[in-house]
Write a protein that holds these residues in place. Structure first.
Motif, PDB file in Angstrom:
ATOM      1  N   LYS A   1       0.425 -88.678  34.481  1.00 44.15           N
ATOM      2  CA  LYS A   1       0.178 -87.246  34.688  1.00 44.15           C
ATOM      3  C   LYS A   1      -0.584 -86.626  33.523  1.00 44.15           C
ATOM      4  CE  LYS A   1       1.125 -85.346  37.802  1.00 44.15           C
ATOM      5  NZ  LYS A   1       0.359 -85.250  39.073  1.00 44.15           N
ATOM      6  N   ALA A   2      -0.330 -87.115  32.340  1.00 49.96           N
ATOM      7  CA  ALA A   2      -0.991 -86.548  31.156  1.00 49.96           C
ATOM      8  C   ALA A   2      -2.436 -87.017  31.018  1.00 49.96           C
ATOM      9  CB  ALA A   2      -0.197 -86.911  29.902  1.00 49.96           C
ATOM     10  N   HIS A   3      -2.713 -88.273  31.409  1.00 48.25           N
ATOM     11  CA  HIS A   3      -4.018 -88.851  31.074  1.00 48.25           C
ATOM     12  C   HIS A   3      -4.801 -89.424  32.252  1.00 48.25           C
ATOM     13  CE1 HIS A   3      -2.786 -88.428  26.905  1.00 48.25           C
ATOM     14  NE2 HIS A   3      -1.713 -89.171  27.124  1.00 48.25           N
ATOM     15  N   ASN A   4      -4.167 -89.643  33.407  1.00 46.66           N
ATOM     16  CA  ASN A   4      -4.835 -90.266  34.549  1.00 46.66           C
ATOM     17  C   ASN A   4      -5.601 -91.536  34.146  1.00 46.66           C
ATOM     18  OD1 ASN A   4      -5.673 -90.519  37.248  1.00 46.66           O
ATOM     19  ND2 ASN A   4      -7.596 -89.450  36.837  1.00 46.66           N
ATOM     20  N   PRO A   5      -4.942 -92.477  33.491  1.00 47.94           N
ATOM     21  CA  PRO A   5      -5.638 -93.673  33.002  1.00 47.94           C
ATOM     22  C   PRO A   5      -5.865 -94.692  34.117  1.00 47.94           C
ATOM     23  CG  PRO A   5      -3.311 -93.888  32.561  1.00 47.94           C
ATOM     24  CD  PRO A   5      -3.498 -92.523  33.207  1.00 47.94           C
ATOM     25  N   ASP A   6      -6.772 -95.609  33.891  1.00 46.75           N
ATOM     26  CA  ASP A   6      -6.950 -96.724  34.816  1.00 46.75           C
ATOM     27  C   ASP A   6      -5.821 -97.742  34.653  1.00 46.75           C
ATOM     28  OD1 ASP A   6      -9.236 -95.654  35.889  1.00 46.75           O
ATOM     29  OD2 ASP A   6     -10.604 -96.835  34.651  1.00 46.75           O
ATOM     30  N   ILE A   7      -5.323 -97.865  33.423  1.00 50.23           N
ATOM     31  CA  ILE A   7      -4.227 -98.783  33.121  1.00 50.23           C
ATOM     32  C   ILE A   7      -3.244 -98.072  32.190  1.00 50.23           C
ATOM     33  CG2 ILE A   7      -3.552-100.933  31.949  1.00 50.23           C
ATOM     34  CD1 ILE A   7      -6.166-102.160  32.708  1.00 50.23           C
ATOM     35  N   ALA A   8      -1.959 -98.290  32.412  1.00 44.81           N
ATOM     36  CA  ALA A   8      -0.936 -97.824  31.469  1.00 44.81           C
ATOM     37  C   ALA A   8      -0.174 -99.052  30.973  1.00 44.81           C
ATOM     38  CB  ALA A   8       0.017 -96.838  32.137  1.00 44.81           C
ATOM     39  N   MET A   9       0.183 -99.058  29.697  1.00 51.00           N
ATOM     40  CA  MET A   9       0.838-100.218  29.091  1.00 51.00           C
ATOM     41  C   MET A   9       2.042 -99.776  28.269  1.00 51.00           C
ATOM     42  SD  MET A   9      -2.568-102.320  27.836  1.00 51.00           S
ATOM     43  CE  MET A   9      -3.478-100.890  27.213  1.00 51.00           C
TER      44      MET A   9
END
Length: 340
Positions: free
Chosen positions: A108-116
């Motif tokens: 929700k904070a960053h809309n990343p392609d990948i979260a780790m």
């Protein structure tokens, strides 16, 4: 079923652990999950356990299929996944209660392609937290190129990953995963995660990082690589070949990392040949060794890498390969067998 996250759980003969695994997912503090249990031809009570949980929780889908291996199970799960993001949990592991709530906050904070995130090596008597080169909460493409790619596959110590290849400590945008996971042959038996995780990282335009250990990777010393693998010599280089092709599409100077990874894989093959369960004749073992020594990529990597970064025994391996000395490499295997 529309949801934010789809979680794929490959299941194969893990009846001793699967209930704890599933319960850790269904009891997450974040509940908007699609849970896909892929029974990969289990011969124990896993199929019945999966069906029972599905009957009790409408978020759970079950796939029963013929045994095809870990990659086949993950691909089968992805084909029916409906989530915007896809994660993985292995059937003998378990996750912390807030794993996907933590990932949800990052998404929700960053809309990343990948979260780790980080994870625990869960031994029978202790848990040890992982450590990676990750530090910032968010990386845009320029940050990834500068801070992540240079050491993600090899972090200057043999063998230490800068970013662990394990897919289960990550969350992928579905469309990103679809571009990389299906390219990996189900025949792969070693390096399954690396074969699509690193291509996903290269293709991604952004990444988020949750600095918490949220996954428990079960380490069972009694079952670690004790059985001889008959097909390892034919499959061990599959992840290298996939990464070599993927890395060639980018101008990030990743070849050095790939050379260390290749020697890492070859070292695994050599240890497999030394396994007491290997019933090959000396001549057959030497023929296997010749196949790798005469591989131009293996030979060039052994000659290119900085051997001072290697443990002593691996320095010998690299040296024997560099000089194309099959007999010394066979002697090393014969000596190594006494300690396995």
């Amino acid at each position: 079923m529309s949801c934010m996250f789809s979680i794929i759980v490959p299941v194969y003969n893990v009846g001793k652990y699967i209930e704890k695994c599933i319960e850790s997912i269904i009891n997450q503090t974040y509940q908007d999950l699609e849970i896909i249990l892929v029974d990969d031809g289990s011969t124990d009570d896993c199929p019945e356990i999966c069906d029972r949980f599905a009957a009790e929780d409408k978020r759970i889908k079950v796939i029963h299929k013929e045994n095809g291996g870990l990659m086949s199970a993950r691909q089968a799960g992805l084909k029916i996944a409906c989530g915007e993001y896809v994660g993985f949990v292995d059937g003998d592991d378990w996750i912390e209660p807030d794993m996907y709530e933590s990932f949800y906050s990052a998404v929700k904070a960053h809309n990343p392609d990948i979260a780790m995130c980080e994870f625990y090596f869960a031994y029978p008597d202790k848990k040890v937290a992982s450590s990676q080169i990750l530090s910032a909460e968010f990386y845009d493409k320029k940050d990834m190129e500068k801070k992540l790619y240079p050491n993600m596959l090899f972090n200057k110590s043999f063998y230490k990953f800068g970013i662990f290849p394990c897919c289960w400590s990550k969350l992928f945008k579905k469309e990103l995963l679809e571009k990389c996971l299906y390219k990996v042959t189900p025949q792969i038996r070693v390096g399954e995660d690396a074969a699509f995780t690193y291509p996903c990282l290269l293709l991604a335009n952004s990444a988020a990082y949750v600095k918490k250990s949220l996954y428990n990777y079960r380490v069972n010393p009694e079952s670690m690589t004790k059985a001889y693998s008959r097909d390892m010599e034919d499959t061990i280089l599959i992840p290298y070949e996939i990464l070599k092709k993927a890395f060639a599409d980018y101008d990030y100077n990743l070849s050095a990392q790939l050379s260390y990874y290749l020697i890492y894989l070859v070292n695994m093959m050599i240890r497999n040949e030394a396994n007491p369960g290997n019933k090959k004749t000396p001549a057959e073992i030497k023929n296997t060794l010749k196949k790798f020594i005469n591989n131009p990529d293996v030979l060039n990597s052994a000659r290119f890498i900085d051997r001072s970064l290697l443990p002593l025994h691996t320095r010998f391996v690299a040296g024997f390969i560099s000089s194309k000395n099959t007999n010394l490499l066979y002697c090393y295997i014969h000596l190594l067998r006494r300690f396995l």
